[in-house]
Design a protein around this motif. Sequence first.
Motif, PDB file in Angstrom:
ATOM      1  N   ILE A   1       0.829  -1.203   0.000  1.00  0.00           N
ATOM      2  CA  ILE A   1       0.000   0.000   0.000  1.00  0.00           C
ATOM      3  C   ILE A   1       0.865   1.256   0.000  1.00  0.00           C
ATOM      4  O   ILE A   1       0.478   2.285  -0.549  1.00  0.00           O
ATOM      5  CB  ILE A   1      -0.999  -0.005   1.192  1.00  0.00           C
ATOM      6  N   LEU A   2       2.063   1.164   0.585  1.00  0.00           N
ATOM      7  CA  LEU A   2       2.961   2.319   0.617  1.00  0.00           C
ATOM      8  C   LEU A   2       3.408   2.741  -0.776  1.00  0.00           C
ATOM      9  O   LEU A   2       3.720   3.908  -1.002  1.00  0.00           O
ATOM     10  CB  LEU A   2       4.171   2.028   1.498  1.00  0.00           C
ATOM     11  N   ALA A   3       3.416   1.815  -1.718  1.00  0.00           N
ATOM     12  CA  ALA A   3       3.775   2.160  -3.094  1.00  0.00           C
ATOM     13  C   ALA A   3       2.730   3.088  -3.711  1.00  0.00           C
ATOM     14  O   ALA A   3       3.042   3.885  -4.600  1.00  0.00           O
ATOM     15  CB  ALA A   3       3.925   0.898  -3.928  1.00  0.00           C
TER      16      ALA A   3
ATOM     17  N   PRO B   1       1.768   8.033  -2.579  1.00  0.00           N
ATOM     18  CA  PRO B   1       1.762   9.346  -3.261  1.00  0.00           C
ATOM     19  C   PRO B   1       0.517   9.557  -4.129  1.00  0.00           C
ATOM     20  O   PRO B   1       0.028  10.681  -4.248  1.00  0.00           O
ATOM     21  CB  PRO B   1       3.014   9.314  -4.131  1.00  0.00           C
ATOM     22  N   TYR B   2       0.002   8.488  -4.704  1.00  0.00           N
ATOM     23  CA  TYR B   2      -1.189   8.606  -5.539  1.00  0.00           C
ATOM     24  C   TYR B   2      -2.431   8.866  -4.691  1.00  0.00           C
ATOM     25  O   TYR B   2      -3.327   9.606  -5.096  1.00  0.00           O
ATOM     26  CB  TYR B   2      -1.374   7.352  -6.395  1.00  0.00           C
ATOM     27  N   PHE B   3      -2.478   8.260  -3.504  1.00  0.00           N
ATOM     28  CA  PHE B   3      -3.584   8.520  -2.582  1.00  0.00           C
ATOM     29  C   PHE B   3      -3.542   9.969  -2.100  1.00  0.00           C
ATOM     30  O   PHE B   3      -4.577  10.619  -1.983  1.00  0.00           O
ATOM     31  CB  PHE B   3      -3.545   7.561  -1.392  1.00  0.00           C
ATOM     32  N   VAL B   4      -2.334  10.470  -1.822  1.00  0.00           N
ATOM     33  CA  VAL B   4      -2.191  11.868  -1.397  1.00  0.00           C
ATOM     34  C   VAL B   4      -2.671  12.792  -2.514  1.00  0.00           C
ATOM     35  O   VAL B   4      -3.430  13.740  -2.271  1.00  0.00           O
ATOM     36  CB  VAL B   4      -0.738  12.195  -0.999  1.00  0.00           C
ATOM     37  N   ALA B   5      -2.246  12.525  -3.744  1.00  0.00           N
ATOM     38  CA  ALA B   5      -2.652  13.351  -4.881  1.00  0.00           C
ATOM     39  C   ALA B   5      -4.168  13.305  -5.076  1.00  0.00           C
ATOM     40  O   ALA B   5      -4.800  14.346  -5.316  1.00  0.00           O
ATOM     41  CB  ALA B   5      -1.940  12.887  -6.143  1.00  0.00           C
ATOM     42  N   ALA B   6      -4.757  12.134  -4.958  1.00  0.00           N
ATOM     43  CA  ALA B   6      -6.209  12.001  -5.114  1.00  0.00           C
ATOM     44  C   ALA B   6      -6.936  12.737  -3.987  1.00  0.00           C
ATOM     45  O   ALA B   6      -7.952  13.405  -4.220  1.00  0.00           O
ATOM     46  CB  ALA B   6      -6.602  10.527  -5.137  1.00  0.00           C
TER      47      ALA B   6
ATOM     48  N   TRP C   1     -13.126  12.036   2.114  1.00  0.00           N
ATOM     49  CA  TRP C   1     -13.193  11.160   3.282  1.00  0.00           C
ATOM     50  C   TRP C   1     -12.546   9.799   2.995  1.00  0.00           C
ATOM     51  O   TRP C   1     -11.782   9.284   3.817  1.00  0.00           O
ATOM     52  CB  TRP C   1     -14.639  10.961   3.727  1.00  0.00           C
ATOM     53  N   ILE C   2     -12.851   9.212   1.850  1.00  0.00           N
ATOM     54  CA  ILE C   2     -12.319   7.881   1.516  1.00  0.00           C
ATOM     55  C   ILE C   2     -10.793   7.912   1.453  1.00  0.00           C
ATOM     56  O   ILE C   2     -10.118   7.093   2.090  1.00  0.00           O
ATOM     57  CB  ILE C   2     -12.919   7.368   0.195  1.00  0.00           C
ATOM     58  N   PHE C   3     -10.242   8.837   0.678  1.00  0.00           N
ATOM     59  CA  PHE C   3      -8.787   8.897   0.547  1.00  0.00           C
ATOM     60  C   PHE C   3      -8.121   9.348   1.840  1.00  0.00           C
ATOM     61  O   PHE C   3      -7.049   8.850   2.212  1.00  0.00           O
ATOM     62  CB  PHE C   3      -8.375   9.800  -0.615  1.00  0.00           C
ATOM     63  N   GLY C   4      -8.733  10.284   2.555  1.00  0.00           N
ATOM     64  CA  GLY C   4      -8.153  10.747   3.816  1.00  0.00           C
ATOM     65  C   GLY C   4      -8.095   9.651   4.867  1.00  0.00           C
ATOM     66  O   GLY C   4      -7.075   9.464   5.533  1.00  0.00           O
ATOM     67  N   LEU C   5      -9.194   8.914   5.016  1.00  0.00           N
ATOM     68  CA  LEU C   5      -9.185   7.811   5.989  1.00  0.00           C
ATOM     69  C   LEU C   5      -8.239   6.700   5.565  1.00  0.00           C
ATOM     70  O   LEU C   5      -7.576   6.084   6.414  1.00  0.00           O
ATOM     71  CB  LEU C   5     -10.606   7.274   6.186  1.00  0.00           C
ATOM     72  N   SER C   6      -8.141   6.457   4.270  1.00  0.00           N
ATOM     73  CA  SER C   6      -7.197   5.448   3.773  1.00  0.00           C
ATOM     74  C   SER C   6      -5.764   5.843   4.101  1.00  0.00           C
ATOM     75  O   SER C   6      -4.964   5.002   4.531  1.00  0.00           O
ATOM     76  CB  SER C   6      -7.333   5.279   2.258  1.00  0.00           C
TER      77      SER C   6
ATOM     78  N   SER D   1      -3.350   3.752   6.648  1.00  0.00           N
ATOM     79  CA  SER D   1      -2.109   3.166   6.146  1.00  0.00           C
ATOM     80  C   SER D   1      -0.885   3.713   6.871  1.00  0.00           C
ATOM     81  O   SER D   1       0.112   3.015   7.014  1.00  0.00           O
ATOM     82  CB  SER D   1      -1.968   3.392   4.650  1.00  0.00           C
ATOM     83  N   ALA D   2      -0.955   4.963   7.336  1.00  0.00           N
ATOM     84  CA  ALA D   2       0.184   5.565   8.030  1.00  0.00           C
ATOM     85  C   ALA D   2       0.109   5.391   9.546  1.00  0.00           C
ATOM     86  O   ALA D   2       1.067   5.728  10.249  1.00  0.00           O
ATOM     87  CB  ALA D   2       0.272   7.042   7.691  1.00  0.00           C
ATOM     88  N   GLY D   3      -1.002   4.885  10.058  1.00  0.00           N
ATOM     89  CA  GLY D   3      -1.135   4.682  11.501  1.00  0.00           C
ATOM     90  C   GLY D   3      -1.212   5.970  12.294  1.00  0.00           C
ATOM     91  O   GLY D   3      -0.658   6.072  13.386  1.00  0.00           O
TER      92      GLY D   3
END
Length: 141
Positions: free
Chosen positions: A3-5, A8-13, A66-71, A75-77
């Motif tokens: 998931i760490l890979a 950056p895409y989750f942050v951008a989204a 909300w979806i990307f922020g909670l994800s 993932s980062a704990g």
Amino acid sequence: MTILAFYPYFVAAHVTAVVFLVGSMLAHDRMVRTIAEYPQEQQVGILAVLLRLDRCVTTPALLLTWIFGLSLALSAGWFASRWLIVKLAFVVALSALHGVQSGRLRRFVRDGKLAQGIPGAGIGIVIAMLTIAILAVVKPI
């Protein structure tokens, strides 16, 4: 691949969804305040267009935020972090403000009443966003 890979895409989204959310919330506030000066007959059509913007842009942007922020937080704990709890309080306040804006807009369109803005909504959105951005970048506490 972990998931760490994809981090950056989750942050951008997440950031993209936030830009659409905040932009459309500010546009909503500005448009409602501007059309309050128009005759009631003209307001109904403009408010119907604004309702479409809310349904097609603002609400999906809120959901994706909300979806990307909670994800990202999962993932980062970060859920044990105080900065995230404070940030979430502001996020919940923005989400509630969107709910109030949407509800009032639907009521204006349904009942044909004159539109009125929410006092202080624009500055509240800006202050909340600045606070959220600072907390997300600096992670001070």
